[in-house]
Design a protein around this motif. Structure first.
Motif, mmCIF file in Angstrom:
data_model
loop_
_atom_site.group_PDB
_atom_site.id
_atom_site.type_symbol
_atom_site.label_atom_id
_atom_site.label_comp_id
_atom_site.label_asym_id
_atom_site.label_seq_id
_atom_site.Cartn_x
_atom_site.Cartn_y
_atom_site.Cartn_z
ATOM 1 N N LEU A 1 13.001 4.587 -45.750
ATOM 2 C CA LEU A 1 13.934 4.691 -44.574
ATOM 3 C C LEU A 1 12.991 4.331 -43.334
ATOM 4 O O LEU A 1 11.936 4.656 -43.311
ATOM 5 C CB LEU A 1 14.560 5.938 -44.210
ATOM 6 C CG LEU A 1 15.529 6.414 -45.415
ATOM 7 C CD1 LEU A 1 15.926 7.943 -45.140
ATOM 8 C CD2 LEU A 1 16.712 5.500 -45.079
ATOM 9 N N LYS A 2 13.610 3.814 -42.268
ATOM 10 C CA LYS A 2 13.091 3.351 -41.083
ATOM 11 C C LYS A 2 12.610 4.724 -40.478
ATOM 12 O O LYS A 2 11.725 4.748 -39.502
ATOM 13 C CB LYS A 2 13.806 2.278 -40.409
ATOM 14 C CG LYS A 2 13.338 2.042 -38.810
ATOM 15 C CD LYS A 2 14.134 1.127 -38.078
ATOM 16 C CE LYS A 2 14.670 -0.247 -38.689
ATOM 17 N NZ LYS A 2 15.381 -1.038 -37.994
ATOM 18 N N PHE A 3 13.363 5.553 -40.440
ATOM 19 C CA PHE A 3 13.608 7.080 -39.708
ATOM 20 C C PHE A 3 13.385 8.096 -40.669
ATOM 21 O O PHE A 3 14.272 7.934 -41.757
ATOM 22 C CB PHE A 3 14.576 7.228 -38.775
ATOM 23 C CG PHE A 3 14.721 6.092 -37.668
ATOM 24 C CD1 PHE A 3 13.743 6.136 -36.676
ATOM 25 C CD2 PHE A 3 15.543 5.101 -37.582
ATOM 26 C CE1 PHE A 3 13.534 5.225 -35.628
ATOM 27 C CE2 PHE A 3 15.821 4.148 -36.632
ATOM 28 C CZ PHE A 3 14.774 4.050 -35.501
ATOM 29 N N THR A 4 12.896 9.245 -40.502
ATOM 30 C CA THR A 4 13.094 10.336 -41.208
ATOM 31 C C THR A 4 14.536 10.850 -41.082
ATOM 32 O O THR A 4 15.259 10.356 -40.274
ATOM 33 C CB THR A 4 12.017 11.407 -40.841
ATOM 34 O OG1 THR A 4 12.325 11.840 -39.669
ATOM 35 C CG2 THR A 4 10.553 10.780 -41.258
ATOM 36 N N ARG A 5 14.864 11.529 -41.960
ATOM 37 C CA ARG A 5 16.223 12.108 -41.953
ATOM 38 C C ARG A 5 16.495 13.014 -40.617
ATOM 39 O O ARG A 5 17.264 12.698 -39.833
ATOM 40 C CB ARG A 5 16.623 13.163 -43.112
ATOM 41 C CG ARG A 5 16.797 12.056 -44.461
ATOM 42 C CD ARG A 5 17.822 12.649 -45.132
ATOM 43 N NE ARG A 5 18.019 11.974 -46.380
ATOM 44 C CZ ARG A 5 18.485 10.887 -46.757
ATOM 45 N NH1 ARG A 5 19.071 10.336 -45.485
ATOM 46 N NH2 ARG A 5 18.485 10.196 -48.020
ATOM 47 N N SER A 6 15.578 13.709 -40.091
ATOM 48 C CA SER A 6 15.515 14.582 -38.986
ATOM 49 C C SER A 6 15.666 13.475 -37.543
ATOM 50 O O SER A 6 16.521 13.532 -36.814
ATOM 51 C CB SER A 6 14.535 15.542 -38.834
ATOM 52 O OG SER A 6 13.512 15.237 -38.074
ATOM 53 N N GLU A 7 14.732 12.368 -37.811
ATOM 54 C CA GLU A 7 14.981 11.519 -36.752
ATOM 55 C C GLU A 7 16.193 10.731 -36.559
ATOM 56 O O GLU A 7 16.709 10.547 -35.451
ATOM 57 C CB GLU A 7 13.918 10.459 -36.807
ATOM 58 C CG GLU A 7 12.555 11.006 -36.749
ATOM 59 C CD GLU A 7 11.254 9.821 -36.931
ATOM 60 O OE1 GLU A 7 10.190 9.916 -36.511
ATOM 61 O OE2 GLU A 7 11.702 9.190 -37.999
ATOM 62 N N ALA A 8 16.780 10.406 -37.682
ATOM 63 C CA ALA A 8 18.085 9.760 -37.709
ATOM 64 C C ALA A 8 19.327 10.851 -37.268
ATOM 65 O O ALA A 8 20.073 10.331 -36.722
ATOM 66 C CB ALA A 8 18.302 9.289 -39.254
ATOM 67 N N ARG A 9 19.165 11.966 -37.590
ATOM 68 C CA ARG A 9 20.181 13.016 -37.395
ATOM 69 C C ARG A 9 20.055 13.126 -35.728
ATOM 70 O O ARG A 9 21.122 12.926 -35.039
ATOM 71 C CB ARG A 9 19.906 14.396 -37.897
ATOM 72 C CG ARG A 9 20.802 15.456 -37.727
ATOM 73 C CD ARG A 9 20.679 16.543 -38.754
ATOM 74 N NE ARG A 9 20.123 16.405 -40.005
ATOM 75 C CZ ARG A 9 18.919 16.951 -40.291
ATOM 76 N NH1 ARG A 9 18.114 17.268 -39.314
ATOM 77 N NH2 ARG A 9 18.526 16.623 -41.597
ATOM 78 N N ARG A 10 18.873 12.985 -35.006
ATOM 79 C CA ARG A 10 18.740 13.173 -33.587
ATOM 80 C C ARG A 10 19.173 11.724 -33.055
ATOM 81 O O ARG A 10 20.029 12.021 -31.958
ATOM 82 C CB ARG A 10 17.099 13.332 -33.305
ATOM 83 C CG ARG A 10 16.784 14.907 -33.350
ATOM 84 C CD ARG A 10 15.585 15.123 -33.200
ATOM 85 N NE ARG A 10 14.571 14.674 -34.288
ATOM 86 C CZ ARG A 10 13.453 14.424 -34.180
ATOM 87 N NH1 ARG A 10 12.470 14.775 -33.009
ATOM 88 N NH2 ARG A 10 12.352 13.943 -35.153
ATOM 89 N N LEU A 11 18.877 10.811 -33.484
ATOM 90 C CA LEU A 11 19.615 9.527 -32.940
ATOM 91 C C LEU A 11 21.024 9.680 -32.934
ATOM 92 O O LEU A 11 21.832 9.324 -32.173
ATOM 93 C CB LEU A 11 18.825 8.477 -33.903
ATOM 94 C CG LEU A 11 17.401 7.923 -33.559
ATOM 95 C CD1 LEU A 11 16.894 7.041 -34.469
ATOM 96 C CD2 LEU A 11 17.353 7.471 -32.023
ATOM 97 N N SER A 12 21.479 10.118 -34.166
ATOM 98 C CA SER A 12 23.075 10.029 -34.244
ATOM 99 C C SER A 12 23.596 11.211 -33.068
ATOM 100 O O SER A 12 24.504 10.627 -32.524
ATOM 101 C CB SER A 12 23.434 10.613 -35.600
ATOM 102 O OG SER A 12 24.871 10.645 -35.626
ATOM 103 N N ILE A 13 22.781 12.107 -32.921
ATOM 104 C CA ILE A 13 23.358 13.205 -31.893
ATOM 105 C C ILE A 13 23.453 12.641 -30.442
ATOM 106 O O ILE A 13 24.316 12.584 -29.874
ATOM 107 C CB ILE A 13 22.771 14.426 -31.919
ATOM 108 C CG1 ILE A 13 22.891 15.141 -33.235
ATOM 109 C CG2 ILE A 13 22.810 15.446 -30.809
ATOM 110 C CD1 ILE A 13 22.075 16.331 -33.296
ATOM 111 N N LEU A 14 22.120 11.775 -30.180
ATOM 112 C CA LEU A 14 22.120 11.163 -28.811
ATOM 113 C C LEU A 14 23.105 10.044 -28.650
ATOM 114 O O LEU A 14 23.535 9.837 -27.792
ATOM 115 C CB LEU A 14 20.627 10.501 -28.764
ATOM 116 C CG LEU A 14 19.525 11.404 -28.447
ATOM 117 C CD1 LEU A 14 18.053 10.804 -28.685
ATOM 118 C CD2 LEU A 14 19.602 12.440 -27.430
#
Length: 118
Positions: A73-86
């Motif tokens: 993955l380009k981002f970790t799951r937690s990074e992806a979750r934070r991006l999704s929230i933003l």
């Protein structure tokens, strides 16, 4: 070039269906199925389209090295979750019409008047 199993693994990691990948890449769903199952190898241009679509969706393909080929993955799951929230913040996008604000004609007229004063 990616392999069929890498394509399937990338889809699993980024959690998209074969149907979604077909939509993103412009490649027929049946072609993707046959590629992933190593039944047929599509043209290089088709593989490039699939690769770009998967990379744009968040997959990174690892080249063959000492430990073999892979995908992550380009981002970790937690990074992806934070991006999704933003990306979801801020509500619905709409016109920036401010009550009592100037329309384009009024703005241009005032700007020209102020420019002449300077």
């Amino acid at each position: 070039m990616i392999t069929g199993p890498q394509c399937r693994a990338a889809r699993a990691l980024i959690e998209i269906s074969r149907e979604m990948l077909a939509s993103f890449s412009g490649v027929d769903e049946d072609t993707i199925l046959k590629f992933e199952r190593k039944l047929e190898k599509p043209a290089d241009a088709v593989i490039v389209s699939l690769t770009h679509a998967l990379e744009n969706a968040g997959a990174i393909f690892l080249p063959e090295g000492e430990r073999g080929i892979g995908v992550c993955l380009k981002f970790t799951r937690s990074e992806a979750r934070r991006l999704s929230i933003l990306e979801s913040e801020g509500g619905v996008v709409g016109d920036d019409e401010v009550p009592g604000g100037l329309n384009e004609g009024q703005f241009n007229s005032r700007f020209q008047r102020l420019s002449r004063r300077a």
